[in-house]
Scaffold this active site. Structure first.
Site, PDB file in Angstrom:
ATOM      1  N   SER A 141       0.427   3.125  13.975  1.00  0.00           N
ATOM      2  CA  SER A 141      -0.423   3.030  12.774  1.00  0.00           C
ATOM      3  C   SER A 141      -0.347   1.599  12.272  1.00  0.00           C
ATOM      4  O   SER A 141       0.638   0.896  12.548  1.00  0.00           O
ATOM      5  CB  SER A 141       0.117   3.971  11.692  1.00  0.00           C
ATOM      6  OG  SER A 141      -0.500   3.703  10.451  1.00  0.00           O
ATOM      7  N   TYR A 154       7.049   6.984   6.544  1.00  0.00           N
ATOM      8  CA  TYR A 154       5.975   7.049   7.555  1.00  0.00           C
ATOM      9  C   TYR A 154       5.916   5.724   8.328  1.00  0.00           C
ATOM     10  O   TYR A 154       5.902   5.705   9.556  1.00  0.00           O
ATOM     11  CB  TYR A 154       4.634   7.333   6.870  1.00  0.00           C
ATOM     12  CG  TYR A 154       3.467   7.396   7.829  1.00  0.00           C
ATOM     13  CD1 TYR A 154       3.326   8.452   8.722  1.00  0.00           C
ATOM     14  CD2 TYR A 154       2.487   6.399   7.833  1.00  0.00           C
ATOM     15  CE1 TYR A 154       2.257   8.511   9.606  1.00  0.00           C
ATOM     16  CE2 TYR A 154       1.409   6.448   8.710  1.00  0.00           C
ATOM     17  CZ  TYR A 154       1.298   7.505   9.590  1.00  0.00           C
ATOM     18  OH  TYR A 154       0.234   7.561  10.469  1.00  0.00           O
TER      19      TYR A 154
HETATM   20  P1  NDP Z   1      -4.662  15.135  12.190  1.00  0.00           P
HETATM   21  O1  NDP Z   1      -3.857  15.718  11.083  1.00  0.00           O
HETATM   22  O2  NDP Z   1      -6.100  15.479  12.291  1.00  0.00           O
HETATM   23  O3  NDP Z   1      -3.964  15.428  13.581  1.00  0.00           O
HETATM   24  C1  NDP Z   1      -2.582  15.499  13.722  1.00  0.00           C
HETATM   25  C2  NDP Z   1      -2.271  16.275  14.968  1.00  0.00           C
HETATM   26  O4  NDP Z   1      -0.854  16.334  15.146  1.00  0.00           O
HETATM   27  C3  NDP Z   1      -2.770  17.710  14.910  1.00  0.00           C
HETATM   28  O5  NDP Z   1      -3.350  18.051  16.129  1.00  0.00           O
HETATM   29  C4  NDP Z   1      -1.501  18.506  14.680  1.00  0.00           C
HETATM   30  O6  NDP Z   1      -1.651  19.779  15.303  1.00  0.00           O
HETATM   31  C5  NDP Z   1      -0.494  17.662  15.418  1.00  0.00           C
HETATM   32  N1  NDP Z   1       0.882  17.933  15.039  1.00  0.00           N
HETATM   33  C6  NDP Z   1       1.469  17.774  13.838  1.00  0.00           C
HETATM   34  N2  NDP Z   1       2.757  18.167  13.879  1.00  0.00           N
HETATM   35  C7  NDP Z   1       2.975  18.582  15.156  1.00  0.00           C
HETATM   36  C8  NDP Z   1       4.083  19.123  15.844  1.00  0.00           C
HETATM   37  N3  NDP Z   1       5.268  19.324  15.236  1.00  0.00           N
HETATM   38  N4  NDP Z   1       3.954  19.438  17.139  1.00  0.00           N
HETATM   39  C9  NDP Z   1       2.771  19.265  17.775  1.00  0.00           C
HETATM   40  N5  NDP Z   1       1.697  18.762  17.184  1.00  0.00           N
HETATM   41  C10 NDP Z   1       1.798  18.432  15.884  1.00  0.00           C
HETATM   42  O7  NDP Z   1      -4.487  13.551  12.028  1.00  0.00           O
HETATM   43  P2  NDP Z   1      -4.833  12.316  12.998  1.00  0.00           P
HETATM   44  O8  NDP Z   1      -5.710  12.706  14.079  1.00  0.00           O
HETATM   45  O9  NDP Z   1      -5.235  11.230  12.101  1.00  0.00           O
HETATM   46  O10 NDP Z   1      -3.378  11.963  13.530  1.00  0.00           O
HETATM   47  C11 NDP Z   1      -3.122  11.625  14.875  1.00  0.00           C
HETATM   48  C12 NDP Z   1      -2.134  10.469  14.904  1.00  0.00           C
HETATM   49  O11 NDP Z   1      -2.764   9.317  14.373  1.00  0.00           O
HETATM   50  C13 NDP Z   1      -0.874  10.677  14.068  1.00  0.00           C
HETATM   51  O12 NDP Z   1       0.244  10.235  14.801  1.00  0.00           O
HETATM   52  C14 NDP Z   1      -1.101   9.775  12.869  1.00  0.00           C
HETATM   53  O13 NDP Z   1       0.098   9.353  12.291  1.00  0.00           O
HETATM   54  C15 NDP Z   1      -1.870   8.647  13.505  1.00  0.00           C
HETATM   55  N6  NDP Z   1      -2.642   7.800  12.619  1.00  0.00           N
HETATM   56  C16 NDP Z   1      -3.705   8.284  11.913  1.00  0.00           C
HETATM   57  C17 NDP Z   1      -4.412   7.481  11.043  1.00  0.00           C
HETATM   58  C18 NDP Z   1      -5.532   7.983  10.222  1.00  0.00           C
HETATM   59  O14 NDP Z   1      -6.006   7.228   9.339  1.00  0.00           O
HETATM   60  N7  NDP Z   1      -6.012   9.197  10.427  1.00  0.00           N
HETATM   61  C19 NDP Z   1      -4.078   6.051  10.895  1.00  0.00           C
HETATM   62  C20 NDP Z   1      -2.956   5.639  11.701  1.00  0.00           C
HETATM   63  C21 NDP Z   1      -2.286   6.476  12.530  1.00  0.00           C
HETATM   64  P3  NDP Z   1      -0.983  21.155  14.832  1.00  0.00           P
HETATM   65  O15 NDP Z   1      -0.905  21.134  13.337  1.00  0.00           O
HETATM   66  O16 NDP Z   1      -1.927  22.175  15.387  1.00  0.00           O
HETATM   67  O17 NDP Z   1       0.348  21.173  15.509  1.00  0.00           O
END
Ligand code: NDP
Length: 248
Positions: A141, A154
């Site tokens: 990020s 974070y």
């Molecule tokens: P979402 O919340 O849409 O997606 C997050 C994903 O992570 C979901 O599919 C969720 O699935 C999964 N997840 C969370 N906890 C677990 C777990 N314990 N085991 C397996 N899967 C897990 O957010 P984003 O798509 O934005 O996030 C994706 C990545 O991008 C993250 O690492 C986030 O930190 C990073 N990011 C996002 C930014 C943004 O602005 N959106 C900016 C910078 C980085 P489920 O709940 O079904 O398990």
């Protein structure tokens, strides 16, 4: 090998960046292995990809559990005969000020955002080492590059990902295992990520910021595809991506 026919494992595939990446790579002919906790969402996505002619399987995966990540990689090999790349993308962002002492959330972020990535690396590294090829891509990020209030833990987890990915790259080059790494640093991307914030003021502030600047997750998917599509001798180490209009 370009993207077509590559076997790509994706964690955090049930929404946001992971979901968008799964769709894009499947459209480009990759064989996709989806992992996340919400089975219904994985099933819906797999059905959509299949109905568009793509090849996909899924496994309910909690990245905090090492065994789940191992099973995800096994599924890739059992179904498609190999694994070529893993996109370690699962993450949570329950931001708050340190003074709020939301220590359970601090621990959850360490578990998912750092240990989850390590579990994915451990699950795939023996295969990549023995086949002397493979691609490990992570979603860090901009919070892993710049400090901001509310993002202490974070940011620390994302900073950690940056470090361990760079060391993985160096060690792989030294050991001659030919493993490629790419770390992606997104800024505001409109996904479900803000739903993990429990601090009301923090959630309101970040929601307003994302409403003003946020762009869609397919933009990050394009970066993953770009990294995957490079010739075997070329490594896209790091990529920062965000809205043109976002000042930081
Ligand atoms: P979402 O919340 O849409 O997606 C997050 C994903 O992570 C979901 O599919 C969720 O699935 C999964 N997840 C969370 N906890 C677990 C777990 N314990 N085991 C397996 N899967 C897990 O957010 P984003 O798509 O934005 O996030 C994706 C990545 O991008 C993250 O690492 C986030 O930190 C990073 N990011 C996002 C930014 C943004 O602005 N959106 C900016 C910078 C980085 P489920 O709940 O079904 O398990």
């Amino acid at each position: 090998m370009t993207i077509k026919n590559k076997v790509v494992v994706i964690t955090g595939a049930s929404s946001g960046i992971g979901e968008a990446t799964a769709k894009l790579l499947a459209d480009k002919g990759a064989k996709i292995v989806l992992g996340a906790r919400r089975e219904e969402r994985l099933k819906e996505l797999a059905d959509e990809i299949k109905s568009n002619g793509g090849q996909v399987v899924y496994h309910v995966t909690d990245v905090v559990k090492p065994e789940d990540s191992k099973q995800l990689v096994h599924l890739a090999k059992d179904t498609f005969g190999s694994v070529d790349a893993i996109f370690l993308n699962a993450g949570i962002m329950p931001n708050s000020s340190l003074s709020e002492l939301k220590t359970d959330e601090w621990n959850s972020m360490v578990d998912v955002n750092i240990k989850g990535v390590l579990n994915g690396i451990a699950a795939v590294l023996p295969t990549f080492t023995s086949q002397k090829s493979g691609h490990i891509i992570t979603t860090s990020s901009v919070a892993g590059l710049k400090a901001y209030p509310g993002g202490a833990v974070y940011g620390a987890t994302k900073w950690a990902v940056r470090d361990l990915m760079e060391v993985l790259r160096i060690e792989s080059a030294q050991e001659g295992t030919n493993i490629r790494t790419a770390t992606i640093y997104p800024a505001a991307i409109n996904t479900e990520l803000l739903e993990t914030i429990t601090d009301t003021n923090m959630a309101e502030g970040m929601t307003a910021m994302y409403e003003q600047y946020g762009i869609t997750p397919d933009r990050v998917a394009n970066v993953v595809a770009f990294a995957l599509d490079q010739p075997e001798d070329t490594n896209i180490n790091e990529f920062t991506i965000g809205p043109t209009s976002q000042p930081w």
